[in-house]
Design an enzyme around this catalytic site. Structure first.
Site, PDB file in Angstrom:
ATOM      1  N   THR A  46       0.857  -1.182   0.000  1.00 34.41           N
ATOM      2  CA  THR A  46       0.000   0.000   0.000  1.00 34.41           C
ATOM      3  C   THR A  46       0.895   1.234   0.000  1.00 34.41           C
ATOM      4  O   THR A  46       2.121   1.124  -0.057  1.00 34.41           O
ATOM      5  CB  THR A  46      -0.905   0.033   1.244  1.00 34.41           C
ATOM      6  OG1 THR A  46      -0.129   0.411   2.396  1.00 34.41           O
ATOM      7  CG2 THR A  46      -1.537  -1.338   1.491  1.00 34.41           C
ATOM      8  N   CYS A  47       0.275   2.403   0.087  1.00 32.76           N
ATOM      9  CA  CYS A  47       1.060   3.632   0.034  1.00 32.76           C
ATOM     10  C   CYS A  47       1.916   3.830   1.277  1.00 32.76           C
ATOM     11  O   CYS A  47       2.844   4.634   1.260  1.00 32.76           O
ATOM     12  CB  CYS A  47       0.146   4.835  -0.172  1.00 32.76           C
ATOM     13  SG  CYS A  47      -1.108   5.019   1.110  1.00 32.76           S
ATOM     14  N   SER A 111      -2.210   2.030  10.675  1.00 39.29           N
ATOM     15  CA  SER A 111      -2.226   2.992   9.577  1.00 39.29           C
ATOM     16  C   SER A 111      -1.774   4.377  10.035  1.00 39.29           C
ATOM     17  O   SER A 111      -1.693   4.658  11.242  1.00 39.29           O
ATOM     18  CB  SER A 111      -3.641   3.095   8.997  1.00 39.29           C
ATOM     19  OG  SER A 111      -4.056   1.856   8.465  1.00 39.29           O
ATOM     20  N   GLN A 122      -7.647  -3.465   0.889  1.00 44.68           N
ATOM     21  CA  GLN A 122      -6.324  -3.787   0.355  1.00 44.68           C
ATOM     22  C   GLN A 122      -5.855  -5.159   0.847  1.00 44.68           C
ATOM     23  O   GLN A 122      -5.218  -5.911   0.102  1.00 44.68           O
ATOM     24  CB  GLN A 122      -5.339  -2.691   0.755  1.00 44.68           C
ATOM     25  CG  GLN A 122      -5.622  -1.370   0.051  1.00 44.68           C
ATOM     26  CD  GLN A 122      -4.921  -0.184   0.711  1.00 44.68           C
ATOM     27  OE1 GLN A 122      -4.551  -0.218   1.884  1.00 44.68           O
ATOM     28  NE2 GLN A 122      -4.757   0.893  -0.045  1.00 44.68           N
ATOM     29  N   GLY A 191      -6.582  11.207 -12.126  1.00 47.64           N
ATOM     30  CA  GLY A 191      -6.714   9.797 -11.767  1.00 47.64           C
ATOM     31  C   GLY A 191      -8.171   9.390 -11.812  1.00 47.64           C
ATOM     32  O   GLY A 191      -9.075  10.214 -11.596  1.00 47.64           O
ATOM     33  N   ALA A 194     -10.108   3.802  -7.758  1.00 48.04           N
ATOM     34  CA  ALA A 194     -10.940   3.775  -6.559  1.00 48.04           C
ATOM     35  C   ALA A 194     -10.671   4.995  -5.675  1.00 48.04           C
ATOM     36  O   ALA A 194     -11.604   5.581  -5.109  1.00 48.04           O
ATOM     37  CB  ALA A 194     -10.678   2.490  -5.778  1.00 48.04           C
TER      38      ALA A 194
END
Length: 441
Positions: A46-47, A111, A122, A191, A194
């Site tokens: 993930t980011c 997170s 995710q 973009g 999602a």
């Protein structure tokens, strides 16, 4: 044995996480193909984190060290990030800690924004990808499925789930101090995935109405038609970017889609008001003189050199992370209690399943002896069945203690001792078919 190698915003730099996230798709496949002792692998990228969950063949000597080395080699092969670049930037969990860590991750407890909701999806998609690649295993399936169950319980039971905020929402909350009237903002969304849909919904919640969309991959028209906003083609992109007061990027492009040169091009070519191809007025710069760019992309979508353009500010994931609010301690404590309980249940159930084949082998052995003795008793004249009844009762009594003991040992992580004792005393080994059924239960 389960193993997790994790690099996250807590252990690694933003730039390193960006490099890891560029091409993570081949890591799990390489892991399974390169290391015979790896029975399965699932990669979560993930980011703000990169994690490899691996099931190792238990009898392998120093399985943990071998597993870590295999992960690092697979990461280098897939992403080009050398093991030396990861020194000090990752943590390793094994055994019981793996389940607790993944359950906490899936619940949003690890997170940037505690309780954020995107991570649950995710985690599910990571398992789906592993299934498609053929790299998952029965134990990893069970691990990830239980992680989703734990996440849903945290969401439904604690305030963390109800108050959890996404990175998109946090980014726009940080932008609130710069924006007096969202309805007057000229917004450009770059973009169409999602994240873009979530961003658009959140912008509208705040009152934004003047919103355009551009897609480097050419999907803007379909996205715009679905959501009722304007789509921009490649020729319009620089000019509209230059006039937008708020630009939000959230694409999966591997190179920046916005930099200082593009802003200068847009401002230089349309220094006076004009009309774009879509009929929308284009200006050389935002009328307020201030432009905010929010980069939600990973890898980063915006080059840091945009801050060299007068009046332009950049808010990226690294900056957002620094402004993440303090956790709501009470909600977090309740969530972590649920996670710990779920992880303990996962461990106990797994250990009990591990001794099930041995228990089945013992019971089958005892009952085969029992049936032989009952048959002998019948031939000797046990017409009323009292001997048979007594023998069956005795067999049940004799099996009760070792069966209970097997489960106790399993819960304590000592199930292998029970299996070894059976083999030593009775020459019994777990049936391969029963063992396979236990692993997939």
């Amino acid at each position: 044995m389960l193993l997790c190698l994790t690099a996250s915003h807590k252990t690694a730099s933003f730039d390193l996480l960006e490099r890891l996230s560029r091409t993570p798709d081949g890591v799990a496949t390489d892991l399974v193909e390169m290391a015979p002792c790896v029975q399965g692998a699932v990669v979560l990228a993930t980011c703000n984190r990169f994690e490899a969950y691996v099931e190792m063949d238990e009898p392998v000597t120093a399985a943990g060290a071998i597993g870590v080395e295999a992960v690092l080699e697979a990461v280098e092969a897939a992403t080009g990030v050398a093991p030396s670049d990861l020194d000090g930037a990752y943590a390793v969990h094994t055994g019981r800690r793996v389940a607790e860590h993944l359950f906490a991750v899936a619940s949003g407890l690890e997170s940037v924004v505690s309780g954020e909701g995107e991570i649950a999806g995710q985690v599910r998609r990571a398992l789906t990808a592993a299934r498609a690649d053929g790299t998952t295993s029965p134990e990893l399936e069970r691990l990830f499925q239980r992680a989703s169950q734990a996440q849903r319980k945290v969401k439904n039971v604690t305030a963390l789930g109800r108050a959890g905020r996404s990175l998109v929402r946090l980014a726009l909350e940080l932008a609130d101090s710069r924006i007096a009237d969202w309805g007057a903002e000229r917004v450009l969304l770059v973009g169409t995935g999602a994240y873009a849909a979530v961003t658009l919904a959140t912008l509208r919640e705040r009152g934004a109405v003047d919103i355009s969309v551009h897609s480097p991959s050419g999907r803007a028209a379909a996205f715009a038609a679905k959501h009722g906003i304007r789509a921009l083609d490649a020729e319009e992109y620089a000019g509209v970017t230059a006039r937008a007061s708020l630009v939000i990027t959230c694409t999966s492009a591997e190179v920046p889609v916005l930099d200082a040169a593009l802003l200068r091009e847009g401002r230089g070519t349309v220094s006076a008001p004009s009309a774009s191809a879509s009929g929308c007025p284009v200006f050389g710069a935002p009328t307020s003189g201030a432009q905010l760019i929010i980069d939600l992309g990973m890898p980063r979508n915006v080059s840091p050199d945009v801050t060299g353009i007068e009046g332009t500010s950049l808010l990226d994931l690294e900056t957002i992370r620094l402004h993440a609010p303090l956790e709501e301690l009470q909600a977090t404590d309740a969530a972590r209690s649920i996670v710990r309980e779920a992880a303990e249940t996962f461990h106990v159930v797994g250990e009990r399943q591990s001794v099930t084949p041995s228990v089945v082998a013992l019971r089958s052995h005892i009952f085969s002896l029992l049936e032989a003795e009952i048959d002998r008793a019948r031939r000797r004249g046990d017409e009323d069945g009292r001997v048979e009844q007594a023998m069956r009762h005795l067999a049940g009594v004799l099996l009760h203690t070792p069966t209970s003991r097997a489960h106790e040992l399993a819960a304590a992580g000592r199930g292998a001792e029970f299996s070894a004792a059976l083999e030593t005393l009775f020459g019994l080994a777990p049936d391969a078919e029963a063992e396979s059924r236990a692993q997939t239960a």
